[in-house]
Design an enzyme around this catalytic site. Structure first.
Site, PDB file in Angstrom:
ATOM      1  N   THR A   7      46.031  48.601  40.245  1.00  0.00           N
ATOM      2  CA  THR A   7      45.340  48.359  41.399  1.00  0.00           C
ATOM      3  C   THR A   7      44.810  49.740  41.716  1.00  0.00           C
ATOM      4  O   THR A   7      45.887  50.424  41.384  1.00  0.00           O
ATOM      5  CB  THR A   7      45.448  47.815  42.805  1.00  0.00           C
ATOM      6  OG1 THR A   7      44.664  48.085  43.528  1.00  0.00           O
ATOM      7  CG2 THR A   7      46.572  48.259  42.968  1.00  0.00           C
ATOM      8  N   ASN A   9      43.787  50.405  44.701  1.00  0.00           N
ATOM      9  CA  ASN A   9      44.085  49.827  46.127  1.00  0.00           C
ATOM     10  C   ASN A   9      45.550  50.361  46.451  1.00  0.00           C
ATOM     11  O   ASN A   9      46.261  49.478  46.595  1.00  0.00           O
ATOM     12  CB  ASN A   9      43.331  48.867  46.281  1.00  0.00           C
ATOM     13  CG  ASN A   9      42.697  48.749  47.992  1.00  0.00           C
ATOM     14  OD1 ASN A   9      43.917  49.046  49.058  1.00  0.00           O
ATOM     15  ND2 ASN A   9      42.410  47.988  48.335  1.00  0.00           N
ATOM     16  N   ASP A  66      43.379  39.934  42.763  1.00  0.00           N
ATOM     17  CA  ASP A  66      41.495  40.520  42.739  1.00  0.00           C
ATOM     18  C   ASP A  66      41.303  39.957  44.313  1.00  0.00           C
ATOM     19  O   ASP A  66      41.621  38.685  44.465  1.00  0.00           O
ATOM     20  CB  ASP A  66      40.429  40.001  41.705  1.00  0.00           C
ATOM     21  CG  ASP A  66      39.163  40.624  41.964  1.00  0.00           C
ATOM     22  OD1 ASP A  66      38.797  41.675  42.846  1.00  0.00           O
ATOM     23  OD2 ASP A  66      37.779  39.162  41.665  1.00  0.00           O
ATOM     24  N   PHE A 140      43.338  47.860  55.612  1.00  0.00           N
ATOM     25  CA  PHE A 140      42.161  49.116  54.982  1.00  0.00           C
ATOM     26  C   PHE A 140      40.648  47.817  54.694  1.00  0.00           C
ATOM     27  O   PHE A 140      40.587  46.945  54.914  1.00  0.00           O
ATOM     28  CB  PHE A 140      42.584  49.173  53.517  1.00  0.00           C
ATOM     29  CG  PHE A 140      43.278  48.041  52.752  1.00  0.00           C
ATOM     30  CD1 PHE A 140      42.402  47.503  51.988  1.00  0.00           C
ATOM     31  CD2 PHE A 140      44.781  47.670  52.860  1.00  0.00           C
ATOM     32  CE1 PHE A 140      43.114  46.926  51.708  1.00  0.00           C
ATOM     33  CE2 PHE A 140      45.543  46.402  52.319  1.00  0.00           C
ATOM     34  CZ  PHE A 140      43.870  45.887  51.641  1.00  0.00           C
ATOM     35  N   GLY A 141      39.591  48.475  53.727  1.00  0.00           N
ATOM     36  CA  GLY A 141      38.667  47.006  53.674  1.00  0.00           C
ATOM     37  C   GLY A 141      38.581  47.156  54.519  1.00  0.00           C
ATOM     38  O   GLY A 141      37.795  47.545  55.602  1.00  0.00           O
TER      39      GLY A 141
HETATM   40  P1  ITT Z   1      41.516  46.926  42.577  1.00  0.00           P
HETATM   41  O1  ITT Z   1      40.041  46.462  42.110  1.00  0.00           O
HETATM   42  O2  ITT Z   1      41.362  48.407  41.860  1.00  0.00           O
HETATM   43  O3  ITT Z   1      42.768  46.425  42.813  1.00  0.00           O
HETATM   44  P2  ITT Z   1      40.081  46.877  45.186  1.00  0.00           P
HETATM   45  O4  ITT Z   1      39.803  47.671  46.501  1.00  0.00           O
HETATM   46  O5  ITT Z   1      38.441  47.428  44.542  1.00  0.00           O
HETATM   47  O6  ITT Z   1      40.432  47.915  44.348  1.00  0.00           O
HETATM   48  P3  ITT Z   1      39.123  44.109  45.193  1.00  0.00           P
HETATM   49  O7  ITT Z   1      37.569  44.167  44.317  1.00  0.00           O
HETATM   50  O8  ITT Z   1      39.740  42.899  45.364  1.00  0.00           O
HETATM   51  O9  ITT Z   1      39.930  46.014  45.407  1.00  0.00           O
HETATM   52  O10 ITT Z   1      38.904  44.044  46.654  1.00  0.00           O
HETATM   53  C1  ITT Z   1      37.673  43.738  46.704  1.00  0.00           C
HETATM   54  C2  ITT Z   1      37.066  44.153  48.083  1.00  0.00           C
HETATM   55  O11 ITT Z   1      37.806  43.491  49.092  1.00  0.00           O
HETATM   56  C3  ITT Z   1      37.377  45.941  48.544  1.00  0.00           C
HETATM   57  O12 ITT Z   1      36.569  46.114  48.951  1.00  0.00           O
HETATM   58  C4  ITT Z   1      38.579  45.994  49.087  1.00  0.00           C
HETATM   59  O13 ITT Z   1      38.517  47.050  50.342  1.00  0.00           O
HETATM   60  C5  ITT Z   1      38.531  44.975  50.275  1.00  0.00           C
HETATM   61  N1  ITT Z   1      39.723  44.452  50.642  1.00  0.00           N
HETATM   62  C6  ITT Z   1      40.804  43.570  49.856  1.00  0.00           C
HETATM   63  N2  ITT Z   1      42.051  43.322  50.085  1.00  0.00           N
HETATM   64  C7  ITT Z   1      41.512  43.130  51.602  1.00  0.00           C
HETATM   65  C8  ITT Z   1      42.515  42.892  53.214  1.00  0.00           C
HETATM   66  O14 ITT Z   1      43.505  42.504  52.262  1.00  0.00           O
HETATM   67  N3  ITT Z   1      41.749  43.439  53.305  1.00  0.00           N
HETATM   68  C9  ITT Z   1      40.571  43.906  53.965  1.00  0.00           C
HETATM   69  N4  ITT Z   1      39.618  44.382  52.890  1.00  0.00           N
HETATM   70  C10 ITT Z   1      40.571  43.982  51.989  1.00  0.00           C
END
Ligand code: ITT
Length: 181
Positions: A7, A9, A66, A140-141
């Site tokens: 990942t 992330n 994902d 995050f996110g």
């Molecule tokens: P990888 O694909 O490299 O693993 P990514 O951040 O692109 O990293 P995803 O496609 O799974 O991973 O993430 C989808 C979105 O959801 C992305 O904007 C993340 O920041 C967010 N996200 C994932 N898990 C989260 C969480 O536990 N809490 C809040 N936001 C999350």
């Protein structure tokens, strides 16, 4: 054996490390697997994990995660496109869009795929909450706009979030299976 979490992330890795402490070590590995354009998180992770395992070589198993945020009143938007939408609109605009609807109910869903060259297994977890104006400094996110029982995920520490979150639930399933395999 170490599990390689494929990942970009670091937030995902921190949660997996915290959850799997005492079971196994988790190492972040950067490999940009081709993310399938699909409505199905399962399909995306299974392909991603198998591709990453084959490309990275060596024995250690890989884990791919994902995750999507699915807003009920927006027919599940942004769902599998959550990363793109975070980058383009940003989380505050997602909350604004949801706040114009009758309900701000939403759900996070995570599918994890484990691949070790012999088998590929998937584990799933989800959690329902409501979208609110951004609050909190942690996580995050989308964490600052996702409220569960009066607090946003960004107002919780890793352990508290893991105890109830989509990823925590998927990690629990994975940990059970991994310990008994
Ligand atoms: P990888 O694909 O490299 O693993 P990514 O951040 O692109 O990293 P995803 O496609 O799974 O991973 O993430 C989808 C979105 O959801 C992305 O904007 C993340 O920041 C967010 N996200 C994932 N898990 C989260 C969480 O536990 N809490 C809040 N936001 C999350």
């Amino acid at each position: 054996m170490t599990v390689r979490f494929v990942t970009s992330n670091a937030g995902k890795v921190a949660e997996a490390q915290d959850y799997l402490e005492g079971i196994d070590t988790v190492e972040q590995v950067a490999y940009d697997y081709a993310e399938l354009q699909s409505d199905s998180l399962e399909e995306i992770v299974v392909r991603g994990a198998e591709e990453a395992y084959a490309a990275l070589g060596s024995e250690e198993p890989v884990l791919v995660d994902d995750t999507g945020l699915f807003v009920d009143a927006l027919e599940g938007f942004p769902g599998p496109y959550s990363a793109y939408v975070e980058d383009t609109l940003g989380i505050e605009r997602v909350w604004r869009l949801a706040s114009e609807e009758q309900s701000t109910r939403a759900r996070f869903r995570t599918v994890l795929a484990y691949a070790d060259g012999e088998r590929t297994e998937t584990f799933e977890g989800s959690v329902a909450g409501t979208l609110v104006a951004p609050r909190g400094e942690g996580g995050f996110g989308y964490d600052p706009i996702f409220e569960y029982n009066g607090r946003t995920f960004a107002e919780m520490d890793t352990e508290e979030k893991n105890a109830i979150s989509h990823r925590g639930r998927a990690l629990a399933e994975f940990a059970d299976w991994y310990a008994g395999r």
